[in-house]
Design a protein around this motif. Structure first.
Motif, mmCIF file in Angstrom:
data_model
loop_
_atom_site.group_PDB
_atom_site.id
_atom_site.type_symbol
_atom_site.label_atom_id
_atom_site.label_comp_id
_atom_site.label_asym_id
_atom_site.label_seq_id
_atom_site.Cartn_x
_atom_site.Cartn_y
_atom_site.Cartn_z
ATOM 1 N N ARG A 1 109.653 -5.395 -23.927
ATOM 2 C CA ARG A 1 110.776 -5.524 -22.997
ATOM 3 C C ARG A 1 110.324 -6.069 -21.650
ATOM 4 N N GLY A 2 109.043 -5.936 -21.357
ATOM 5 C CA GLY A 2 108.530 -6.348 -20.051
ATOM 6 C C GLY A 2 108.002 -7.758 -19.984
ATOM 7 N N THR A 3 107.973 -8.443 -21.118
ATOM 8 C CA THR A 3 107.503 -9.836 -21.128
ATOM 9 C C THR A 3 108.617 -10.731 -21.672
ATOM 10 N N PRO A 4 108.658 -11.966 -21.212
ATOM 11 C CA PRO A 4 109.735 -12.867 -21.660
ATOM 12 C C PRO A 4 109.643 -13.191 -23.151
ATOM 13 N N LEU A 5 110.786 -13.320 -23.776
ATOM 14 C CA LEU A 5 110.840 -13.665 -25.194
ATOM 15 C C LEU A 5 110.143 -14.993 -25.464
ATOM 16 N N LEU A 6 110.306 -15.950 -24.585
ATOM 17 C CA LEU A 6 109.655 -17.246 -24.785
ATOM 18 C C LEU A 6 108.133 -17.086 -24.841
ATOM 19 N N LEU A 7 107.572 -16.250 -23.982
ATOM 20 C CA LEU A 7 106.137 -15.980 -24.000
ATOM 21 C C LEU A 7 105.738 -15.340 -25.330
ATOM 22 N N GLN A 8 106.560 -14.449 -25.844
ATOM 23 C CA GLN A 8 106.276 -13.809 -27.124
ATOM 24 C C GLN A 8 106.321 -14.817 -28.273
ATOM 25 N N VAL A 9 107.277 -15.732 -28.220
ATOM 26 C CA VAL A 9 107.351 -16.788 -29.238
ATOM 27 C C VAL A 9 106.084 -17.637 -29.188
ATOM 28 N N PHE A 10 105.669 -18.018 -27.981
ATOM 29 C CA PHE A 10 104.432 -18.793 -27.825
ATOM 30 C C PHE A 10 103.222 -18.021 -28.350
ATOM 31 N N PHE A 11 103.162 -16.730 -28.044
ATOM 32 C CA PHE A 11 102.013 -15.938 -28.492
ATOM 33 C C PHE A 11 101.946 -15.876 -30.014
ATOM 34 N N VAL A 12 103.084 -15.617 -30.653
ATOM 35 C CA VAL A 12 103.076 -15.520 -32.113
ATOM 36 C C VAL A 12 102.720 -16.868 -32.734
ATOM 37 N N TYR A 13 103.233 -17.956 -32.179
ATOM 38 C CA TYR A 13 103.003 -19.278 -32.773
ATOM 39 C C TYR A 13 101.634 -19.862 -32.403
ATOM 40 N N GLY B 1 99.177 -18.135 -30.248
ATOM 41 C CA GLY B 1 98.127 -17.156 -29.984
ATOM 42 C C GLY B 1 97.559 -16.493 -31.224
ATOM 43 N N LEU B 2 98.405 -16.197 -32.199
ATOM 44 C CA LEU B 2 97.914 -15.525 -33.405
ATOM 45 C C LEU B 2 96.879 -16.324 -34.185
ATOM 46 N N PRO B 3 96.932 -17.661 -34.183
ATOM 47 C CA PRO B 3 95.861 -18.395 -34.873
ATOM 48 C C PRO B 3 94.462 -18.070 -34.332
ATOM 49 N N ASN B 4 94.365 -17.639 -33.080
ATOM 50 C CA ASN B 4 93.064 -17.219 -32.540
ATOM 51 C C ASN B 4 92.547 -15.963 -33.226
ATOM 52 N N PHE B 5 93.443 -15.222 -33.897
ATOM 53 C CA PHE B 5 93.069 -14.017 -34.628
ATOM 54 C C PHE B 5 93.090 -14.254 -36.138
ATOM 55 N N GLY B 6 93.148 -15.533 -36.534
ATOM 56 C CA GLY B 6 93.129 -15.881 -37.946
ATOM 57 C C GLY B 6 94.475 -15.812 -38.640
ATOM 58 N N ILE B 7 95.553 -15.695 -37.865
ATOM 59 C CA ILE B 7 96.898 -15.618 -38.448
ATOM 60 C C ILE B 7 97.667 -16.862 -38.028
ATOM 61 N N THR B 8 97.876 -17.754 -38.974
ATOM 62 C CA THR B 8 98.597 -18.991 -38.686
ATOM 63 C C THR B 8 99.931 -18.960 -39.404
ATOM 64 N N LEU B 9 100.984 -19.209 -38.654
ATOM 65 C CA LEU B 9 102.337 -19.185 -39.202
ATOM 66 C C LEU B 9 103.033 -20.512 -38.933
ATOM 67 N N GLU B 10 103.919 -20.874 -39.835
ATOM 68 C CA GLU B 10 104.790 -22.018 -39.584
ATOM 69 C C GLU B 10 105.752 -21.629 -38.460
ATOM 70 N N ASN B 11 106.431 -22.639 -37.887
ATOM 71 C CA ASN B 11 107.263 -22.329 -36.725
ATOM 72 C C ASN B 11 108.452 -21.405 -37.030
ATOM 73 N N PHE B 12 109.097 -21.547 -38.184
ATOM 74 C CA PHE B 12 110.238 -20.674 -38.480
ATOM 75 C C PHE B 12 109.822 -19.211 -38.650
ATOM 76 N N PRO B 13 108.822 -18.898 -39.495
ATOM 77 C CA PRO B 13 108.403 -17.490 -39.584
ATOM 78 C C PRO B 13 107.886 -16.941 -38.254
ATOM 79 N N ALA B 14 107.205 -17.773 -37.477
ATOM 80 C CA ALA B 14 106.710 -17.323 -36.168
ATOM 81 C C ALA B 14 107.876 -16.956 -35.259
ATOM 82 N N ALA B 15 108.904 -17.784 -35.243
ATOM 83 C CA ALA B 15 110.085 -17.497 -34.423
ATOM 84 C C ALA B 15 110.767 -16.221 -34.906
#
Length: 167
Positions: A13-25, A27-41
């Motif tokens: 709740r304290g961080t913007p949704l857009l930042l969270q979308v960017f992190f999932v799409y 940022g997660l590849p830095n942890f070995g988790i790569t997602l296509e844009n739809f599942p990431a969103a």
């Protein structure tokens, strides 16, 4: 567990949704988790809105008078029977308005997926405006968003009427 859930809700709740979308799409590849844009969103939206809905339902449950719990205990109800048969039905009535607001906000927030290259209404509109050098596609997009929010508003109005104890 309560601290973990509290931290999760505070963070999402304290961080913007857009930042969270960017992190999932991105940022997660830095942890070995790569997602296509739809599942990431989808994951970013579910994580974000789950935090908001958790707070809405927490507040709704806490708004129920303690006498309801005491009455259920006197009647011999277990905790789960009390929650399912007494507390949650009353909670649903109280949380429908904020849940409807969040659902409408969710529809409008879908425009944020444009930032990770996922095709959606606003992206198509911007492409049409750039291509044709006219702004009328923005009006068409606004009408689509208005129609979607109108439909959601009517659905939630019907639900509120159905669960209303005063009408």
């Amino acid at each position: 567990m309560r601290d973990v859930v509290g931290a999760y809700i505070w963070l999402l709740r304290g961080t913007p949704l857009l930042l969270q979308v960017f992190f999932v799409y991105y940022g997660l590849p830095n942890f070995g988790i790569t997602l296509e844009n739809f599942p990431a969103a989808c994951i970013a939206f579910v994580l974000n809105y789950a935090a908001y809905f958790a707070e809405i339902f927490r507040a709704g449950i806490q708004s129920i008078d303690k006498g309801q719990y005491e009455g259920a205990k006197v009647l011999g109800f277990t905790y789960w029977q009390t929650m399912w048969r007494i507390i949650l039905p009353q909670t649903v009535r109280r949380v429908l308005p904020p849940v409807s607001n969040e659902a409408i906000t969710l529809v409008k927030d879908t425009a944020l997926v444009y930032a990770i290259g996922l095709g959606e209404l606003l992206r198509a509109t911007k492409i049409a405006v750039s291509r044709d050098a006219v702004t009328s596609p923005f009006v068409v997009a606004a009408v689509f968003y208005l129609v979607m929010t109108y439909v959601l508003t009517k659905v939630f109005d019907k639900l509120e009427q159905r669960y209303s104890i005063y009408e």
